[in-house]
Design an enzyme around this catalytic site. Structure first.
Site, PDB file in Angstrom:
ATOM      1  N   ASP A   1     -24.521 -16.456  27.207  1.00  0.00           N
ATOM      2  CA  ASP A   1     -24.202 -16.813  28.180  1.00  0.00           C
ATOM      3  C   ASP A   1     -23.234 -16.523  28.330  1.00  0.00           C
ATOM      4  O   ASP A   1     -21.906 -17.731  29.206  1.00  0.00           O
ATOM      5  CB  ASP A   1     -24.950 -17.893  28.481  1.00  0.00           C
ATOM      6  CG  ASP A   1     -24.975 -18.439  29.959  1.00  0.00           C
ATOM      7  OD1 ASP A   1     -25.059 -17.213  31.481  1.00  0.00           O
ATOM      8  OD2 ASP A   1     -25.177 -18.976  30.318  1.00  0.00           O
TER       9      ASP A   1
ATOM     10  N   ALA B   1     -19.925 -23.636  34.224  1.00  0.00           N
ATOM     11  CA  ALA B   1     -20.197 -22.176  34.083  1.00  0.00           C
ATOM     12  C   ALA B   1     -19.987 -21.006  32.488  1.00  0.00           C
ATOM     13  O   ALA B   1     -19.080 -20.144  32.853  1.00  0.00           O
ATOM     14  CB  ALA B   1     -18.704 -22.030  35.252  1.00  0.00           C
TER      15      ALA B   1
ATOM     16  N   ARG C   1     -45.936 -36.550  34.828  1.00  0.00           N
ATOM     17  CA  ARG C   1     -46.340 -36.139  35.829  1.00  0.00           C
ATOM     18  C   ARG C   1     -46.381 -34.431  36.246  1.00  0.00           C
ATOM     19  O   ARG C   1     -46.746 -34.361  37.367  1.00  0.00           O
ATOM     20  CB  ARG C   1     -47.095 -37.043  37.074  1.00  0.00           C
ATOM     21  CG  ARG C   1     -47.068 -38.422  36.209  1.00  0.00           C
ATOM     22  CD  ARG C   1     -47.505 -39.552  37.230  1.00  0.00           C
ATOM     23  NE  ARG C   1     -48.203 -40.311  37.116  1.00  0.00           N
ATOM     24  CZ  ARG C   1     -47.392 -41.201  36.775  1.00  0.00           C
ATOM     25  NH1 ARG C   1     -46.029 -41.503  36.759  1.00  0.00           N
ATOM     26  NH2 ARG C   1     -47.850 -43.025  36.423  1.00  0.00           N
TER      27      ARG C   1
ATOM     28  N   ASP D   1     -24.985 -24.499  22.459  1.00  0.00           N
ATOM     29  CA  ASP D   1     -23.487 -24.451  22.465  1.00  0.00           C
ATOM     30  C   ASP D   1     -23.746 -26.262  21.706  1.00  0.00           C
ATOM     31  O   ASP D   1     -22.457 -26.718  21.993  1.00  0.00           O
ATOM     32  CB  ASP D   1     -23.138 -24.413  23.146  1.00  0.00           C
ATOM     33  CG  ASP D   1     -23.327 -24.810  24.445  1.00  0.00           C
ATOM     34  OD1 ASP D   1     -24.534 -25.350  24.900  1.00  0.00           O
ATOM     35  OD2 ASP D   1     -22.560 -24.307  25.715  1.00  0.00           O
ATOM     36  N   GLY D   2     -24.940 -26.134  22.283  1.00  0.00           N
ATOM     37  CA  GLY D   2     -24.597 -28.558  21.993  1.00  0.00           C
ATOM     38  C   GLY D   2     -24.744 -28.980  23.095  1.00  0.00           C
ATOM     39  O   GLY D   2     -24.457 -30.109  23.531  1.00  0.00           O
TER      40      GLY D   2
ATOM     41  N   THR E   1     -23.731 -22.793  38.605  1.00  0.00           N
ATOM     42  CA  THR E   1     -22.815 -21.614  38.833  1.00  0.00           C
ATOM     43  C   THR E   1     -22.267 -20.239  40.348  1.00  0.00           C
ATOM     44  O   THR E   1     -21.716 -20.386  40.849  1.00  0.00           O
ATOM     45  CB  THR E   1     -21.745 -21.370  38.011  1.00  0.00           C
ATOM     46  OG1 THR E   1     -19.953 -21.555  37.979  1.00  0.00           O
ATOM     47  CG2 THR E   1     -22.018 -20.340  37.028  1.00  0.00           C
ATOM     48  N   HIS E   2     -24.007 -20.439  40.216  1.00  0.00           N
ATOM     49  CA  HIS E   2     -24.228 -19.395  41.311  1.00  0.00           C
ATOM     50  C   HIS E   2     -23.542 -19.719  42.253  1.00  0.00           C
ATOM     51  O   HIS E   2     -24.048 -20.430  43.420  1.00  0.00           O
ATOM     52  CB  HIS E   2     -25.690 -18.421  41.195  1.00  0.00           C
ATOM     53  CG  HIS E   2     -25.466 -17.981  40.113  1.00  0.00           C
ATOM     54  ND1 HIS E   2     -26.099 -16.471  39.769  1.00  0.00           N
ATOM     55  CD2 HIS E   2     -26.270 -18.674  38.565  1.00  0.00           C
ATOM     56  CE1 HIS E   2     -26.855 -16.011  38.278  1.00  0.00           C
ATOM     57  NE2 HIS E   2     -26.490 -17.658  37.821  1.00  0.00           N
TER      58      HIS E   2
END
Length: 371
Positions: A266, A299, A219, A239-240, A132-133
């Site tokens: 977060d 976000a 790989r 949070d799943g 979201t940055h």
């Protein structure tokens, strides 16, 4: 007022111990002894308050939107009401003036209850893993950020900096490490060799494992596998939504040490606040428990640390004592802080009490100031 709390389980020195009595005098714990009878309160769990190293907002405010001391205080109060007694406020990718203002605010509130320092997440990220940055604000590691970190460190603050190590000039990265900041790999396209080189160079943490990094393939193990197989600590969002429970279990099971993974929220402004907020000029809403921007990217997260503890315990099968450690002792160790309870039983920090559903008991039953 004197009070004795006799929990079913008390978290001490990394374990859940039955049969203990917590002696409280006013708002202070004076002793922990074997229980000889029922106390005034009998919660199911008595534990340290959670410690969260990635908190973007809470209580309706975002640090990026209003990088002020009052914002930091509002964030800390919102998370404290949910059982997190200390936070590492996080300012994400933005203009240098915004990051500097967040640094000024963190310096002003340094030493206040619930404040652990400052986490600068970005702007030195891989554009391909920006999440979201704002890609327009992403830039290589530079002396502007170094100066900000040095100013914070001179003021005595703990600092974490999340960056894409493969995009950082090695000499500047070495200077950043030398400040004593915790340098964390995140929002990165690093492959396994680049990740291991970064760890050798002093990158000592990984930000929200699995998210904003290359997926692991047969790989192409990438930073993900290099981290899981190392002893480098990592944060993870439970949070799943950000990480499937099976993937969380795999990451923990493959680690050479179990005390190197910790929970982060977060969290955004919606935690302890309304169901939407603005970021980079977009309105982000809670939808089915997720926070999604206009591009469809996650976000941040709409979760608190006690919910994270319950999640990893119930959905990922993690023993409750380990789940609590992932929200208390382990994140503190990442910051170079001692556990909230020493091996001797000396109490060093705030404690909270939970019911049988592992939900926070009412505020008037929470001891907030510890010796």
């Amino acid at each position: 007022m004197s009070m004795i709390v006799t929990p079913d389980l008390t978290y001490l020195d990394g374990a859940l111990e039955p049969g203990l009595a917590i002696h409280v005098e006013g708002d202070r714990i004076t002793a922990v002894t074997p229980a000889t009878g029922p106390g005034h309160l009998r919660p199911h769990v008595f534990m340290p308050g959670a410690q969260d190293l990635q908190v973007n907002g809470g209580g309706g405010v975002m640090l990026n939107s209003a990088p002020t001391p009052d914002t930091l205080r509002t964030m800390a109060a919102a998370h404290r009401a949910l059982g997190t007694t200390a936070i590492l406020p996080t300012v994400i990718t933005d203009r240098p003036a915004v990051i500097d203002a967040a640094a000024d605010a963190a310096i002003e509130v340094n030493g206040e209850p619930g404040q652990l320092g400052l986490h600068i997440e970005g702007p030195h990220l891989a554009p391909s893993r920006k999440g979201t940055h704002d890609v327009n604000l992403i830039r290589p590691l530079d002396r502007t950020t170094l100066a900000t970190v040095e100013r914070l460190r001179t003021a005595g603050l703990t600092v974490m900096v999340t960056l894409a190590p493969e995009r950082a000039d090695p000499a500047l990265l070495a200077e950043l490490v030398a400040t004593g900041a915790i340098v964390s790999a995140g929002h990165t396209a690093a492959d396994a060799d680049e990740a291991r080189a970064a760890f050798e160079a002093g990158v000592s943490n990984v930000t929200h494992l699995y998210n904003a990094m290359e997926p692991m393939a047969s790989r192409a193990p990438g930073l993900l596998a290099a981290t899981i197989l190392s002893e480098v600590p990592f944060g993870i969002i439970a949070d799943g939504i950000h990480v499937h429970w099976d993937m969380l279990r795999i990451a923990l099971a493959a680690r050479p040490r179990q005390d190197r993974a910790y929970l982060v929220s977060d969290a955004m402004a919606t935690v302890g606040g309304p169901d939407h907020f603005d970021l980079y000029g977009q309105t982000i809403h809670v939808r089915d428990g997720a926070l999604v921007n206009a591009e469809g990217s996650l976000a941040g997260a709409h979760i608190d640390m006690l919910t994270s503890i319950r999640n990893v315990h119930h959905h990922a099968g993690i023993p409750l004592s380990q789940a609590i450690a992932m929200a208390t002792d382990i994140p503190r160790a990442v910051l170079g802080l001692p556990p909230q309870v020493a091996a001797s039983g000396e109490i060093l920090s705030d404690y909270i009490m939970l019911d049988e559903g592992l939900a926070l008991l009412p505020p008037d039953q929470i001891n907030r100031t510890m010796p």
